[in-house]
Design a protein around this motif. Structure first.
Motif, short mmCIF file in Angstrom:
data_model
loop_
_atom_site.label_atom_id
_atom_site.label_comp_id
_atom_site.label_asym_id
_atom_site.label_seq_id
_atom_site.Cartn_x
_atom_site.Cartn_y
_atom_site.Cartn_z
N ASP A 67 66.60 -44.17 -41.13
CA ASP A 67 67.87 -44.66 -41.65
C ASP A 67 68.78 -45.26 -40.58
OD1 ASP A 67 68.55 -42.42 -40.25
OD2 ASP A 67 69.39 -41.33 -41.95
N GLY A 68 68.21 -45.65 -39.47
CA GLY A 68 69.01 -46.28 -38.42
C GLY A 68 69.57 -45.30 -37.40
N ARG A 69 69.40 -44.01 -37.62
CA ARG A 69 69.86 -43.04 -36.62
C ARG A 69 69.04 -43.20 -35.34
NH1 ARG A 69 70.15 -37.37 -39.97
NH2 ARG A 69 70.94 -38.30 -41.87
N PRO A 70 69.60 -42.77 -34.22
CA PRO A 70 68.83 -42.85 -32.97
C PRO A 70 67.54 -42.03 -33.07
CG PRO A 70 71.13 -42.31 -32.53
CD PRO A 70 70.94 -42.24 -34.03
N ALA A 71 66.57 -42.43 -32.27
CA ALA A 71 65.28 -41.73 -32.25
C ALA A 71 65.47 -40.28 -31.83
CB ALA A 71 64.33 -42.43 -31.28
N SER A 72 64.69 -39.40 -32.42
CA SER A 72 64.74 -37.99 -32.05
C SER A 72 63.99 -37.75 -30.75
CB SER A 72 64.19 -37.10 -33.17
OG SER A 72 62.96 -37.59 -33.62
N GLU A 73 63.07 -38.67 -30.40
CA GLU A 73 62.31 -38.54 -29.16
C GLU A 73 61.75 -39.90 -28.77
OE1 GLU A 73 58.68 -35.79 -27.36
OE2 GLU A 73 59.20 -35.62 -29.46
N ILE A 74 61.72 -40.16 -27.48
CA ILE A 74 61.08 -41.36 -26.94
C ILE A 74 59.92 -40.87 -26.07
CG2 ILE A 74 61.34 -43.44 -25.54
CD1 ILE A 74 63.19 -43.42 -27.97
N ILE A 75 58.73 -41.38 -26.33
CA ILE A 75 57.58 -40.95 -25.54
C ILE A 75 57.00 -42.14 -24.79
CG2 ILE A 75 57.04 -38.99 -27.03
CD1 ILE A 75 54.76 -40.72 -28.18
N GLY A 76 56.35 -41.83 -23.67
CA GLY A 76 55.81 -42.88 -22.83
C GLY A 76 54.36 -42.65 -22.49
N PRO A 77 53.90 -43.32 -21.45
CA PRO A 77 52.49 -43.26 -21.07
C PRO A 77 51.96 -41.83 -20.92
CG PRO A 77 53.60 -44.97 -19.84
CD PRO A 77 54.67 -44.21 -20.58
N GLY A 78 50.80 -41.62 -21.52
CA GLY A 78 50.14 -40.32 -21.45
C GLY A 78 50.45 -39.40 -22.61
N ALA A 79 51.47 -39.71 -23.40
CA ALA A 79 51.84 -38.85 -24.53
C ALA A 79 50.94 -39.10 -25.73
CB ALA A 79 53.30 -39.07 -24.92
N MET A 80 50.57 -38.01 -26.40
CA MET A 80 49.76 -38.11 -27.62
C MET A 80 50.66 -37.91 -28.83
SD MET A 80 46.50 -35.91 -29.07
CE MET A 80 45.35 -36.34 -27.80
N ILE A 81 50.42 -38.71 -29.85
CA ILE A 81 51.13 -38.61 -31.12
C ILE A 81 50.12 -38.17 -32.17
CG2 ILE A 81 52.55 -39.81 -32.81
CD1 ILE A 81 52.86 -42.06 -30.68
N GLY A 82 50.41 -37.09 -32.88
CA GLY A 82 49.58 -36.70 -34.03
C GLY A 82 48.32 -35.94 -33.69
N GLU A 83 48.41 -35.05 -32.72
CA GLU A 83 47.23 -34.29 -32.31
C GLU A 83 46.54 -33.59 -33.48
OE1 GLU A 83 46.64 -31.62 -28.51
OE2 GLU A 83 47.60 -30.45 -30.10
N LEU A 84 47.31 -32.94 -34.35
CA LEU A 84 46.70 -32.24 -35.48
C LEU A 84 45.96 -33.18 -36.42
CD1 LEU A 84 49.30 -29.50 -36.49
CD2 LEU A 84 47.06 -29.20 -35.42
N ALA A 85 46.38 -34.44 -36.46
CA ALA A 85 45.73 -35.42 -37.34
C ALA A 85 44.31 -35.74 -36.88
CB ALA A 85 46.57 -36.70 -37.39
N LEU A 86 43.93 -35.29 -35.68
CA LEU A 86 42.54 -35.43 -35.25
C LEU A 86 41.61 -34.53 -36.07
CD1 LEU A 86 42.88 -35.44 -31.37
CD2 LEU A 86 42.09 -37.33 -32.80
N PHE A 87 42.19 -33.49 -36.68
CA PHE A 87 41.37 -32.47 -37.33
C PHE A 87 41.61 -32.35 -38.83
CE2 PHE A 87 42.43 -31.31 -32.98
CZ PHE A 87 41.18 -31.37 -32.42
N THR A 88 42.77 -32.77 -39.30
CA THR A 88 43.08 -32.62 -40.72
C THR A 88 44.05 -33.70 -41.16
OG1 THR A 88 43.75 -31.04 -42.43
CG2 THR A 88 45.02 -31.02 -40.39
N SER A 89 44.00 -34.03 -42.43
CA SER A 89 44.91 -35.01 -42.98
C SER A 89 46.20 -34.32 -43.41
CB SER A 89 44.28 -35.69 -44.20
OG SER A 89 45.17 -36.64 -44.73
N LEU A 90 47.30 -34.84 -42.94
CA LEU A 90 48.61 -34.35 -43.33
C LEU A 90 49.58 -35.51 -43.26
CD1 LEU A 90 50.35 -33.03 -40.32
CD2 LEU A 90 47.93 -32.52 -40.37
N PRO A 91 50.66 -35.44 -44.01
CA PRO A 91 51.61 -36.56 -43.96
C PRO A 91 52.25 -36.66 -42.57
CG PRO A 91 52.09 -35.08 -45.80
CD PRO A 91 51.05 -34.42 -44.97
N ARG A 92 52.48 -37.87 -42.12
CA ARG A 92 53.18 -38.09 -40.85
C ARG A 92 54.58 -37.50 -40.96
NH1 ARG A 92 49.53 -39.53 -36.89
NH2 ARG A 92 48.17 -41.16 -37.65
N GLN A 93 55.01 -36.83 -39.93
CA GLN A 93 56.31 -36.18 -39.93
C GLN A 93 57.42 -37.07 -39.38
OE1 GLN A 93 56.73 -32.93 -41.30
NE2 GLN A 93 54.74 -33.64 -42.00
N VAL A 94 57.03 -38.14 -38.69
CA VAL A 94 58.00 -39.05 -38.08
C VAL A 94 57.54 -40.49 -38.30
CG1 VAL A 94 58.75 -37.41 -36.30
CG2 VAL A 94 56.84 -38.96 -35.83
#
Length: 154
Positions: A67-94
């Motif tokens: 909704d245009g609010r600032p990001a809750s987190e900024i990630i950079g090189p080396g960071a993984m997004i969605g580790e649990l999604a490697l093993f199971t399907s779930l809705p994206r939280q962000v």
């Protein structure tokens, strides 16, 4: 990136570092590289997950609200997004949006399943690590419940 560089990037992830060398090589070989421009959406909150992504270069804004609010987190090189999604399907939280030109490595769940099927030792190590994380989480929940119970008794 060269295969050895991809393997090194994967091995820096705590969970993936448990993979045997051949399993890590297979995962690196099958991973998909993707270039994002500033403002490109990697995925939106609520979408079904199909795997994880590792930031190779650039940065990604993670936003709980779209909704245009600032990001809750900024990630950079080396960071993984969605580790649990490697093993199971779930809705994206962000919602994940590139903040600048960004390179990512996509790790589809289907590839991870194949890697683990072909490497039982790696599968056991990953299973043990996830089990340990869950036990820790359950312990934390129990401590919170005890604290809430103590407050209720007052």
């Amino acid at each position: 990136m060269a295969l050895d560089d991809d393997m090194a990037l994967l091995a820096r992830q705590p969970l993936l570092s448990l993979l045997e060398r051949d399993a890590l090589r297979l995962l690196a070989f099958a991973a998909e590289s993707r270039s994002l421009r500033a403002g490109d959406v990697l995925f939106r909150s609520g979408e079904p997950s199909d795997g994880a992504a590792i930031v190779i270069a650039g940065s990604v804004a993670l936003m709980e609200q779209d909704d245009g609010r600032p990001a809750s987190e900024i990630i950079g090189p080396g960071a993984m997004i969605g580790e649990l999604a490697l093993f199971t399907s779930l809705p994206r939280q962000v919602t994940a949006i590139a903040r600048e030109p960004t390179e990512i490595m996509r790790l589809p769940r289907s590839v991870m399943r194949r890697v683990l099927a072909e490497s039982p030792g790696s599968a056991e190590a990953i299973s043990d690590a996830i089990g340990e994380r869950l036990r820790g989480f359950v312990g934390e929940l129990a401590a919170v419940q005890q604290a809430l119970d103590a407050i209720d008794r007052k």
